[in-house]
Design an enzyme around this catalytic site. Structure first.
Site, mmCIF file in Angstrom:
data_model
loop_
_atom_site.group_PDB
_atom_site.id
_atom_site.type_symbol
_atom_site.label_atom_id
_atom_site.label_comp_id
_atom_site.label_asym_id
_atom_site.label_seq_id
_atom_site.Cartn_x
_atom_site.Cartn_y
_atom_site.Cartn_z
ATOM 1 N N ARG A 170 -5.236 -32.888 -72.645
ATOM 2 C CA ARG A 170 -5.527 -31.651 -73.601
ATOM 3 C C ARG A 170 -4.100 -31.120 -74.497
ATOM 4 O O ARG A 170 -4.314 -30.214 -75.082
ATOM 5 C CB ARG A 170 -5.618 -30.326 -72.332
ATOM 6 N N ARG A 196 -23.181 -19.405 -70.995
ATOM 7 C CA ARG A 196 -23.194 -20.573 -69.743
ATOM 8 C C ARG A 196 -23.492 -19.843 -68.362
ATOM 9 O O ARG A 196 -22.801 -18.909 -68.123
ATOM 10 C CB ARG A 196 -22.127 -21.469 -69.754
#
Ligand code: AP5
Length: 214
Positions: A88, A127
């Site tokens: 990342r 979500r």
């Protein structure tokens, strides 16, 4: 085959990664899932990681790099692995290259997924995840048959702590600052592709399958 899937929060790495890894018979290694499991188990690493995750910041590199090395060298990763959410930042990508070398492994495909920011916000804020089996839903795009209840196992659905709007904004800004530079890092490497992940789940999957099959 070993694959890296990267892109901004909410772009669909988890959704697509599960499907692709099952189709290829390889293990999906999702960094966020590993960290959430450590938090749930109350391990030393989990306790350390929690405050960073709740704030939408990256967990320190030394914590995540050690966890990944353990996972990619485990027996169930011998047939191949798909990394979702790792690396990342560039330091993690360099550490990954080093550890792959040391273990005689290599990454065959690196796929960058993109979608407009307004869509990422919408996907993340809607979500829902099953507490029992981890299956993912979306309030509008893929709602459960019965509200609050998992279609797969009837477990209870919840919203991730970091899917609150103020944390999403922070995660997107961390992405721009720290993860986006990975595009330059990987863009000239063998097996690199970009896909537009703004469409329907199955349309995005078709694009992903195509670039992975080369
Ligand atoms: P992590 O869990 O990896 O979060 P993320 O990268 O922010 O990614 P998400 O899981 O939120 O999104 P996704 O792209 O997988 O989307 P999904 O498929 O679920 O990391 C969480 C935290 O852990 C980080 O903030 C950090 O603190 C820490 N961390 C993790 N890795 C780290 C690392 N390497 N170093 C340091 N710290 C690290 O989809 C989202 C929603 O959209 C779902 O509801 C889904 O159903 C829906 N959806 C997906 N695709 C579509 C589509 N095509 N159409 C409509 N809806 C869709």
């Amino acid at each position: 085959m070993n694959i890296v899937l990267f892109g901004p929060p909410g772009v669909g790495k988890g959704t697509q990664g599960i499907q692709l890894s099952e189709a290829l018979g390889i293990v999906q290694i999702a960094m966020g899932d590993l960290l959430r499991a450590a938090v749930k188990d109350g391990t030393v690493l989990g306790i350390k990681a929690k405050s960073f995750m709740d704030a939408g910041k990256l967990v320190p590199d030394n914590v995540v790099i050690g966890m990944i090395e353990e996972r990619i060298t485990a027996a169930d990763a011998e047939a191949g692995f798909l990394l979702d959410g790792f690396p990342r930042n560039v330091a993690q990508a360099e550490a990954l290259a080093l550890m792959l070398d040391e273990h005689g492994l290599k990454i065959e495909r690196v796929v960058f997924m993109s979608a407009p920011e307004s869509m990422l916000l919408e996907r993340l804020s809607g979500r829902l995840i099953c507490k029992a089996c981890g299956f993912g839903f979306h309030r509008h795009y893929s709602p459960p048959r019965e509200e609050g209840c998992c279609d797969q196992c009837s477990g209870e659905l919840y919203q991730r702590d970091d899917d609150r709007e103020e944390v999403i904004v922070q995660r997107l800004s961390v992405y721009q600052e720290q993860t986006q530079p990975l595009l330059d890092y990987y863009s000239n490497s063998n097996g690199f592709s970009k896909i537009d992940a703004a469409g329907e789940v199955q349309d995005v999957y078709k694009k992903l399958e195509k670039v992975v099959q080369g």
